[in-house]
Enzyme design. Sequence first.
Site, PDB file in Angstrom:
ATOM      1  CG  ASP A   1      -0.154  -3.032   6.603  1.00 55.77           C
ATOM      2  OD1 ASP A   1      -1.444  -3.372   7.097  1.00 55.77           O
ATOM      3  OD2 ASP A   1      -0.249  -1.934   5.853  1.00 55.77           O
TER       4      ASP A   1
ATOM      5  NE  ARG B   1     -10.224  -2.134  -2.936  1.00 54.40           N
ATOM      6  CZ  ARG B   1      -9.676  -1.651  -1.870  1.00 54.40           C
ATOM      7  NH1 ARG B   1      -8.313  -1.905  -1.306  1.00 54.40           N
ATOM      8  NH2 ARG B   1     -10.079  -0.518  -1.208  1.00 54.40           N
TER       9      ARG B   1
ATOM     10  CG  PHE C   1      -1.836   1.046   1.235  1.00 57.83           C
ATOM     11  CD1 PHE C   1      -3.068   0.964   0.608  1.00 57.83           C
ATOM     12  CD2 PHE C   1      -1.886   2.322   2.137  1.00 57.83           C
ATOM     13  CE1 PHE C   1      -4.001   1.859   0.520  1.00 57.83           C
ATOM     14  CE2 PHE C   1      -2.579   3.188   2.047  1.00 57.83           C
ATOM     15  CZ  PHE C   1      -4.095   2.861   1.235  1.00 57.83           C
TER      16      PHE C   1
ATOM     17  CE1 TYR D   1      -9.046   2.291   6.919  1.00 58.85           C
ATOM     18  CE2 TYR D   1      -8.146   3.627   8.767  1.00 58.85           C
ATOM     19  CZ  TYR D   1      -8.047   2.965   7.584  1.00 58.85           C
ATOM     20  OH  TYR D   1      -7.016   3.484   6.751  1.00 58.85           O
ATOM     21  CE  LYS D   2      -7.443  -1.032   5.160  1.00 56.41           C
ATOM     22  NZ  LYS D   2      -7.939  -0.299   3.947  1.00 56.41           N
TER      23      LYS D   2
HETATM   24  C1  LIG Z   1      -2.725  -2.127   3.368  1.00 61.80           C
HETATM   25  C2  LIG Z   1      -3.017  -0.658   4.024  1.00 61.80           C
HETATM   26  N1  LIG Z   1      -1.840  -0.199   4.914  1.00 61.80           N
HETATM   27  C3  LIG Z   1      -2.181   0.887   5.541  1.00 61.80           C
HETATM   28  C4  LIG Z   1      -3.156   1.661   5.211  1.00 61.80           C
HETATM   29  C5  LIG Z   1      -3.358   3.418   5.718  1.00 61.80           C
HETATM   30  O1  LIG Z   1      -4.069   3.256   6.974  1.00 61.80           O
HETATM   31  P1  LIG Z   1      -4.130   4.633   7.735  1.00 61.80           P
HETATM   32  O2  LIG Z   1      -5.032   5.508   7.129  1.00 61.80           O
HETATM   33  O3  LIG Z   1      -4.662   4.118   9.003  1.00 61.80           O
HETATM   34  O4  LIG Z   1      -2.702   5.215   8.213  1.00 61.80           O
HETATM   35  C6  LIG Z   1      -4.120   1.265   4.496  1.00 61.80           C
HETATM   36  C7  LIG Z   1      -5.553   2.057   4.072  1.00 61.80           C
HETATM   37  O5  LIG Z   1      -6.643   1.735   3.469  1.00 61.80           O
HETATM   38  C8  LIG Z   1      -4.029  -0.092   3.760  1.00 61.80           C
HETATM   39  O6  LIG Z   1      -4.914  -0.698   2.917  1.00 61.80           O
END
Ligand SMILES: Cc1ncc(COP(=O)(O)O)c(C=O)c1O
Length: 397
Positions: free
Chosen positions: A199, A373, A130, A224-225
């Site tokens: 992650d 998605r 990401f 939040y996911k």
């Molecule tokens: C794999 C992954 N890592 C990190 C993040 C970012 O997270 P945050 O907005 O809490 O920093 C996301 C956001 O969708 C994500 O999909």
Amino acid sequence: MSLSSYFAQAETLDSANPLAVARLLFDLPNDQRYFLGNSLGPLTHAAREAVSQAVDSEWKTGLVRTWHDGDWFDLATETGNRIAHIIGAPSDSVIAGDSTSIALFKVLSAAAQKNATTTRNVLLCDINNFPTDRYVARSVADLFHLKYEECAVSEMATRFNENIAVVTASMIDFRSAEIHDVASITATAHAAGALTVWDLAHAAGIIPCDVERHHVDFAVGCGYKYMNGGPGAPAFMYVAPHLVEEVEQPIPGWFGHDAPFAFEYTYRPAQGILRFASGTTNILSMKALHGALEVFEQFPISAIRAGSIALGDFFIAGFDEHLSASGFSLGSPRNSADRGGHIALLHDRAEALTAELIGDGFIVDFRPPNVIRIALSPLFLHFNDIAALIGRLHGAL
Ligand SMILES: Cc1ncc(COP(=O)(O)O)c(C=O)c1O
């Protein structure tokens, strides 16, 4: 199989589905089918109740006394313990807080500080990670005077050598949902002397992560996911218990101090994972996450994974029969053992189709250049939602 038989099969599967009742724990709009649990999990009754109680009772009446009379002070670690249960971590090894980006910065820095030397001086990152992960990893490499390198996760094993200090990757690819082999990559990294930072953003709450069993050093993920903690919910950090007392994190704030209310002149890190806290816990959003996690006390992660595989396989069966000849292709592994909680459906008109689907109450999202998605959260989606989506996509052609 005709579309009508596919719909009939959905009804049969729903009537035998042990997770079907979990939907009652969510407060979902009646006119929408929600396929974005991997982006923003929906509202649970428990989260709303937890926030209402915090606002109307604790904040309004208890006011500042609640820090000591209530559960506010321990809420980040209590929430961490609920998450630990979901990701296969021991108690007291997870803390909730910050955003995933900041959490990643903290644990990557801790790993770099612990393991980097003048010769072990490379930070290796998943090239398909990401974007925030890649941006943060590069910044940590710069700050610790490390070389920043990237490669595909599938190539990592061939890249490990005595120069790699830290390796970071996502357990589940945010585009394709491909599952990376955390156990084997971690073991190979360790054999080369590197520390791992995973992650789990697209994994936590939808698939067992087994961080303890796989000897993961550090992990982060989103609240939040799939954990349904609400917009901007706190993230989480996991640090292996044998490492946590040996590492330092780069934002040593008072909430991570051993005695925050002693207001000591000098920073002394708290024992254990609490040292990864920095500032005051965001109580309202932490309450929402803590409440939302109650769902996982009723439905174990193994059952959720089984339900998510069943929905994914049912989607793919519908895709094969009704969509594959019409310009759609699968951008996710077909084999359920290699696929996380969502499916990437590819189409040249993906962006326009996404907008049309949303207009019709099928909430999906678009990722450039051609990905629709579709997340298959079995806690609030039924087989008939999948059948309706396949029917709608078929009708769009
Ligand atoms: C794999 C992954 N890592 C990190 C993040 C970012 O997270 P945050 O907005 O809490 O920093 C996301 C956001 O969708 C994500 O999909």
